[in-house]
Design a protein around this motif. Structure first.
Motif, short mmCIF file in Angstrom:
data_model
loop_
_atom_site.label_atom_id
_atom_site.label_comp_id
_atom_site.label_asym_id
_atom_site.label_seq_id
_atom_site.Cartn_x
_atom_site.Cartn_y
_atom_site.Cartn_z
N GLU A 43 0.84 -1.21 0.00
CA GLU A 43 0.00 0.00 0.00
C GLU A 43 0.87 1.25 0.00
N SER A 44 1.96 1.22 0.74
CA SER A 44 2.89 2.35 0.75
C SER A 44 3.49 2.55 -0.64
N TRP A 45 3.85 1.45 -1.30
CA TRP A 45 4.39 1.56 -2.66
C TRP A 45 3.35 2.18 -3.59
N ARG A 46 2.12 1.72 -3.52
CA ARG A 46 1.06 2.25 -4.40
C ARG A 46 0.81 3.73 -4.15
N ILE A 47 0.73 4.11 -2.89
CA ILE A 47 0.48 5.52 -2.56
C ILE A 47 1.61 6.40 -3.07
N ASN A 48 2.84 5.93 -2.95
CA ASN A 48 3.97 6.74 -3.41
C ASN A 48 4.04 6.83 -4.93
N VAL A 49 3.48 5.85 -5.62
CA VAL A 49 3.31 5.98 -7.07
C VAL A 49 2.30 7.09 -7.36
N GLU A 50 1.19 7.06 -6.65
CA GLU A 50 0.12 8.02 -6.92
C GLU A 50 0.54 9.46 -6.66
N VAL A 51 1.38 9.69 -5.65
CA VAL A 51 1.81 11.06 -5.35
C VAL A 51 3.10 11.43 -6.06
N ASN A 52 3.54 10.55 -6.97
CA ASN A 52 4.68 10.82 -7.86
C ASN A 52 6.02 10.83 -7.14
N ILE A 54 7.47 7.76 -6.43
CA ILE A 54 8.06 6.66 -7.20
C ILE A 54 7.77 6.91 -8.66
N ARG A 55 8.83 7.01 -9.47
CA ARG A 55 8.68 7.39 -10.87
C ARG A 55 9.42 6.41 -11.78
N GLY A 56 8.96 6.34 -13.00
CA GLY A 56 9.70 5.64 -14.04
C GLY A 56 9.85 4.15 -13.86
N PHE A 57 9.01 3.51 -13.06
CA PHE A 57 9.15 2.06 -12.89
C PHE A 57 8.67 1.34 -14.14
N GLU A 58 9.36 0.24 -14.47
CA GLU A 58 8.97 -0.57 -15.63
C GLU A 58 7.96 -1.64 -15.27
N ARG A 243 -6.25 23.82 -13.33
CA ARG A 243 -6.33 22.76 -12.32
C ARG A 243 -6.07 21.42 -12.98
N THR A 244 -5.55 20.47 -12.22
CA THR A 244 -5.36 19.11 -12.70
C THR A 244 -5.96 18.14 -11.68
N PHE A 245 -6.47 17.03 -12.18
CA PHE A 245 -7.11 16.03 -11.33
C PHE A 245 -6.62 14.66 -11.76
N LYS A 246 -5.95 13.96 -10.84
CA LYS A 246 -5.38 12.67 -11.18
C LYS A 246 -6.26 11.52 -10.71
N LEU A 247 -6.49 10.59 -11.62
CA LEU A 247 -7.18 9.35 -11.29
C LEU A 247 -6.15 8.30 -10.89
N PRO A 248 -6.52 7.36 -10.01
CA PRO A 248 -5.55 6.35 -9.55
C PRO A 248 -5.20 5.35 -10.64
N ASN A 249 -3.92 4.99 -10.70
CA ASN A 249 -3.44 3.94 -11.59
C ASN A 249 -2.00 3.60 -11.19
N SER A 250 -1.82 2.42 -10.64
CA SER A 250 -0.47 1.98 -10.25
C SER A 250 -0.03 0.77 -11.07
N MET A 251 -0.66 0.53 -12.24
CA MET A 251 -0.28 -0.61 -13.06
C MET A 251 0.92 -0.29 -13.94
N TYR A 252 1.09 0.98 -14.30
CA TYR A 252 2.21 1.35 -15.17
C TYR A 252 2.51 2.84 -14.99
N TYR A 253 3.66 3.26 -15.52
CA TYR A 253 4.11 4.64 -15.43
C TYR A 253 4.65 5.06 -16.77
N ILE A 254 4.07 6.12 -17.35
CA ILE A 254 4.58 6.62 -18.63
C ILE A 254 4.76 8.13 -18.56
#
Length: 254
Positions: A43-52, A54-58, A243-254
């Motif tokens: 859950e910590s990994w996912r949250i840190n992806v969402e708040v940017n 954790i970046r650039g993971f394959e 304004r920007t609004f981000k939807l959740p997605n931790s399956m990939y990073y582009i």
């Protein structure tokens, strides 16, 4: 660390199918209680992806593929998405003095914003496999991606306010026909422009490509009131939307 390694072996074979799963409670599957330490780690990994952070993971860490699977197919994912879109509605209620000149604009991403790629990733490890662009494009060409219903309602609400909608996608230009057919088939219509990656964009980073697209819109006189997307690359760079609004997605990073 020793505990974590033990969990990796233990949970590799765990099958998860909990559509009503919520991060606030742990359930039993096949009489096995999910390990609290691994659950917190993922859950910590996912949250840190969402708040940017954790970046650039394959790929999603293998120990967390089951967790991303559970989250992206759960009612919690839908609730989190809905909450983000409720904030858009709140923003729209007071933000925008529309000029009525046809130059008020809003930007949507396409994949995992308007259309869901979850059916594809169900067959490809929920981010646990390295991306295969050829395979993904073949799936997109079939035009079978379902709509994200929570976003479709807002799409039409924004359109009905007289705001011009632009779709800026990292899909390539050769997918235009199948993308348009897919969007219309599931209920989207009436957008002003669909911007896809042309040959001149092939070697640009996604963030650069999308910020360049926004620059062209602003140069044409559009006022970009907001952007909705599932990737940080949809928002970063200049010019920025109001304004920007981000939807959740931790399956990939582009």
């Amino acid at each position: 660390m020793a505990k974590l390694v033990g969990f990796l072996v233990f949970f590799t074979a765990l099958v998860v199918a909990a559509a009503d799963w919520n991060i606030l409670k742990t359930r039993k599957t096949d009489n096995v209680q999910l390990g609290d330490e691994l659950k917190k780690y993922c859950e910590s990994w996912r949250i840190n992806v969402e708040v940017n952070n954790i970046r650039g993971f394959e790929v999603v860490p293998q120990e967390c593929v089951w967790y991303v699977n559970k989250y992206m197919t759960s009612s919690q994912y839908k609730a989190d998405s809905q909450k983000a879109l409720e904030e858009v509605t709140l923003y729209l209620s007071s933000c925008c003095k529309l000029e009525g000149d046809g130059k008020d604009a809003w930007i949507f991403d396409v994949d995992d914003t308007l259309l869901s790629t979850i059916p594809y990733f169900k067959k490809h490890g929920f981010g646990g496999e390295k991306p295969n662009g050829t395979c993904l494009e073949a799936w997109m060409r079939e035009g079978k991606a379902p709509a994200l219903e929570h976003t479709m309602k807002l799409f039409h609400e924004i359109k009905n306010r007289g705001i011009k909608i632009f779709l800026i996608s990292s899909r390539r230009e050769n997918l235009r026909s199948s993308s348009v057919d897919n969007l219309i088939r599931v209920g989207y219509h009436g957008w002003t422009g669909l911007i896809l990656r042309g040959l001149e964009d092939e070697f640009k980073e996604v963030q650069k490509y999308k910020s360049d697209a926004r620059r062209r819109l602003i140069d044409e006189g559009y006022r970009i009131w907001g952007i909705i997307g599932d990737q940080w690359s949809s928002f970063e760079g200049h010019p920025m939307a109001k304004r920007t609004f981000k939807l959740p997605n931790s399956m990939y990073y582009i």
